[in-house]
Design a protein around this motif. Structure first.
Motif, PDB file in Angstrom:
ATOM      1  N   PRO A 176     -53.685  -3.887  -9.231  1.00 23.19           N
ATOM      2  CA  PRO A 176     -55.143  -4.036  -9.254  1.00 23.19           C
ATOM      3  C   PRO A 176     -55.597  -5.330  -8.586  1.00 23.19           C
ATOM      4  O   PRO A 176     -54.806  -6.253  -8.381  1.00 23.19           O
ATOM      5  CB  PRO A 176     -55.451  -4.080 -10.761  1.00 23.19           C
ATOM      6  N   ASP A 177     -56.887  -5.374  -8.277  1.00 20.89           N
ATOM      7  CA  ASP A 177     -57.498  -6.580  -7.722  1.00 20.89           C
ATOM      8  C   ASP A 177     -57.918  -7.533  -8.834  1.00 20.89           C
ATOM      9  O   ASP A 177     -57.915  -8.755  -8.655  1.00 20.89           O
ATOM     10  CB  ASP A 177     -58.740  -6.219  -6.898  1.00 20.89           C
ATOM     11  N   VAL A 178     -58.336  -6.955  -9.968  1.00 20.66           N
ATOM     12  CA  VAL A 178     -58.860  -7.713 -11.098  1.00 20.66           C
ATOM     13  C   VAL A 178     -58.275  -7.138 -12.383  1.00 20.66           C
ATOM     14  O   VAL A 178     -58.138  -5.917 -12.511  1.00 20.66           O
ATOM     15  CB  VAL A 178     -60.404  -7.640 -11.161  1.00 20.66           C
ATOM     16  N   ILE A 179     -57.972  -8.018 -13.327  1.00 20.64           N
ATOM     17  CA  ILE A 179     -57.540  -7.600 -14.661  1.00 20.64           C
ATOM     18  C   ILE A 179     -58.532  -8.162 -15.659  1.00 20.64           C
ATOM     19  O   ILE A 179     -58.844  -9.357 -15.629  1.00 20.64           O
ATOM     20  CB  ILE A 179     -56.117  -8.119 -14.973  1.00 20.64           C
ATOM     21  N   VAL A 180     -59.040  -7.300 -16.538  1.00 20.45           N
ATOM     22  CA  VAL A 180     -59.911  -7.715 -17.634  1.00 20.45           C
ATOM     23  C   VAL A 180     -59.032  -7.679 -18.880  1.00 20.45           C
ATOM     24  O   VAL A 180     -58.577  -6.614 -19.302  1.00 20.45           O
ATOM     25  CB  VAL A 180     -61.139  -6.787 -17.770  1.00 20.45           C
ATOM     26  N   LEU A 181     -58.755  -8.852 -19.453  1.00 22.76           N
ATOM     27  CA  LEU A 181     -57.742  -9.034 -20.491  1.00 22.76           C
ATOM     28  C   LEU A 181     -58.329  -9.554 -21.791  1.00 22.76           C
ATOM     29  O   LEU A 181     -58.982 -10.594 -21.813  1.00 22.76           O
ATOM     30  CB  LEU A 181     -56.687 -10.032 -19.978  1.00 22.76           C
ATOM     31  N   ASP A 182     -58.062  -8.843 -22.878  1.00 24.23           N
ATOM     32  CA  ASP A 182     -58.452  -9.308 -24.207  1.00 24.23           C
ATOM     33  C   ASP A 182     -57.418 -10.319 -24.694  1.00 24.23           C
ATOM     34  O   ASP A 182     -56.230 -10.206 -24.375  1.00 24.23           O
ATOM     35  CB  ASP A 182     -58.526  -8.123 -25.175  1.00 24.23           C
ATOM     36  N   VAL A 183     -57.851 -11.298 -25.481  1.00 23.10           N
ATOM     37  CA  VAL A 183     -56.947 -12.310 -26.012  1.00 23.10           C
ATOM     38  C   VAL A 183     -56.096 -11.741 -27.141  1.00 23.10           C
ATOM     39  O   VAL A 183     -54.894 -11.980 -27.201  1.00 23.10           O
ATOM     40  CB  VAL A 183     -57.740 -13.547 -26.513  1.00 23.10           C
ATOM     41  N   ASP A 184     -56.703 -10.978 -28.039  1.00 24.47           N
ATOM     42  CA  ASP A 184     -55.987 -10.448 -29.203  1.00 24.47           C
ATOM     43  C   ASP A 184     -55.673  -8.974 -28.984  1.00 24.47           C
ATOM     44  O   ASP A 184     -56.563  -8.126 -29.050  1.00 24.47           O
ATOM     45  CB  ASP A 184     -56.825 -10.632 -30.465  1.00 24.47           C
ATOM     46  N   LEU A 185     -54.418  -8.691 -28.740  1.00 31.76           N
ATOM     47  CA  LEU A 185     -53.987  -7.311 -28.533  1.00 31.76           C
ATOM     48  C   LEU A 185     -53.285  -6.813 -29.794  1.00 31.76           C
ATOM     49  O   LEU A 185     -52.073  -6.619 -29.827  1.00 31.76           O
ATOM     50  CB  LEU A 185     -53.056  -7.209 -27.322  1.00 31.76           C
ATOM     51  N   GLY A 186     -54.064  -6.669 -30.863  1.00 35.52           N
ATOM     52  CA  GLY A 186     -53.502  -6.188 -32.124  1.00 35.52           C
ATOM     53  C   GLY A 186     -52.444  -7.112 -32.683  1.00 35.52           C
ATOM     54  O   GLY A 186     -51.394  -6.665 -33.128  1.00 35.52           O
ATOM     55  N   GLY A 187     -52.697  -8.400 -32.636  1.00 40.39           N
ATOM     56  CA  GLY A 187     -51.750  -9.385 -33.126  1.00 40.39           C
ATOM     57  C   GLY A 187     -50.880  -9.982 -32.027  1.00 40.39           C
ATOM     58  O   GLY A 187     -50.213 -10.986 -32.229  1.00 40.39           O
ATOM     59  N   GLU A 188     -50.873  -9.382 -30.862  1.00 44.86           N
ATOM     60  CA  GLU A 188     -50.132  -9.892 -29.707  1.00 44.86           C
ATOM     61  C   GLU A 188     -51.058 -10.827 -28.925  1.00 44.86           C
ATOM     62  O   GLU A 188     -52.208 -10.488 -28.671  1.00 44.86           O
ATOM     63  CB  GLU A 188     -49.698  -8.710 -28.836  1.00 44.86           C
ATOM     64  N   ASP A 189     -50.567 -12.000 -28.543  1.00 44.84           N
ATOM     65  CA  ASP A 189     -51.362 -12.986 -27.821  1.00 44.84           C
ATOM     66  C   ASP A 189     -51.482 -12.585 -26.353  1.00 44.84           C
ATOM     67  O   ASP A 189     -50.530 -12.711 -25.585  1.00 44.84           O
ATOM     68  CB  ASP A 189     -50.711 -14.356 -27.951  1.00 44.84           C
ATOM     69  N   GLY A 190     -52.662 -12.093 -25.968  1.00 48.74           N
ATOM     70  CA  GLY A 190     -52.881 -11.642 -24.603  1.00 48.74           C
ATOM     71  C   GLY A 190     -52.730 -12.744 -23.568  1.00 48.74           C
ATOM     72  O   GLY A 190     -52.322 -12.486 -22.440  1.00 48.74           O
ATOM     73  N   LEU A 191     -53.042 -13.978 -23.954  1.00 43.90           N
ATOM     74  CA  LEU A 191     -52.949 -15.073 -22.989  1.00 43.90           C
ATOM     75  C   LEU A 191     -51.519 -15.315 -22.522  1.00 43.90           C
ATOM     76  O   LEU A 191     -51.305 -15.740 -21.395  1.00 43.90           O
ATOM     77  CB  LEU A 191     -53.548 -16.359 -23.571  1.00 43.90           C
TER      78      LEU A 191
END
Length: 136
Positions: free
Chosen positions: A57-72
């Motif tokens: 992809p050109d862009v990723i829209v990422l959530d920080v909290d992925l059900g307890g997993e650290d998205g960062l």
């Protein structure tokens, strides 16, 4: 007779553990017509890394909290997999999270409470500029 060429659409990968958010943001992006397209949707870090590598992809829209997993923590791997601009999309307002996201290589940070217009604008800006995007 002039030859018309259409610009390639902005391909966006969505990463969020909430199905409702994925559905809503997908509908928003797809409503942009041929200029923007959802390249994939992931709910976990493992899915996200696989999709980033295959979809490019050109862009990723990422959530920080992925059900307890650290998205960062995914940011370096996502950048390595595809080099896309990453916009962190979250409910967190913690300045430390913003700083950490930018330090890891995120191109932008936008609140989930922002309007759809603001999210679309952030996606477009991330493909046109190397500047960090922040929206409250």
């Amino acid at each position: 007779m002039p030859c018309l060429t259409l610009a390639r659409p902005i391909e966006v990968l969505l990463i969020d553990d909430q199905r409702a958010i994925l559905a809503g943001v997908t509908a928003l992006i797809e409503s942009e017509g041929p200029g923007m397209h959802v390249a994939g949707r992931a709910m976990t870090g493992q899915q996200a890394l696989a999709l980033a590598s295959s979809a490019q992809p050109d862009v990723i829209v990422l959530d920080v909290d992925l059900g307890g997993e650290d998205g960062l923590t995914l940011i370096p791997g996502l950048l390595s997999a595809c080099g896309a601009a990453i916009i962190v999309f979250t409910c967190l307002i913690d300045p430390a999270a913003r700083h950490r996201a930018a330090h890891l290589g995120a191109a932008g940070f936008i609140q989930k409470t922002a309007s759809g217009t603001e999210l679309i604008a952030a996606i477009r800006r991330s493909t046109n500029s190397a500047d960090v995007i922040e929206t409250d």
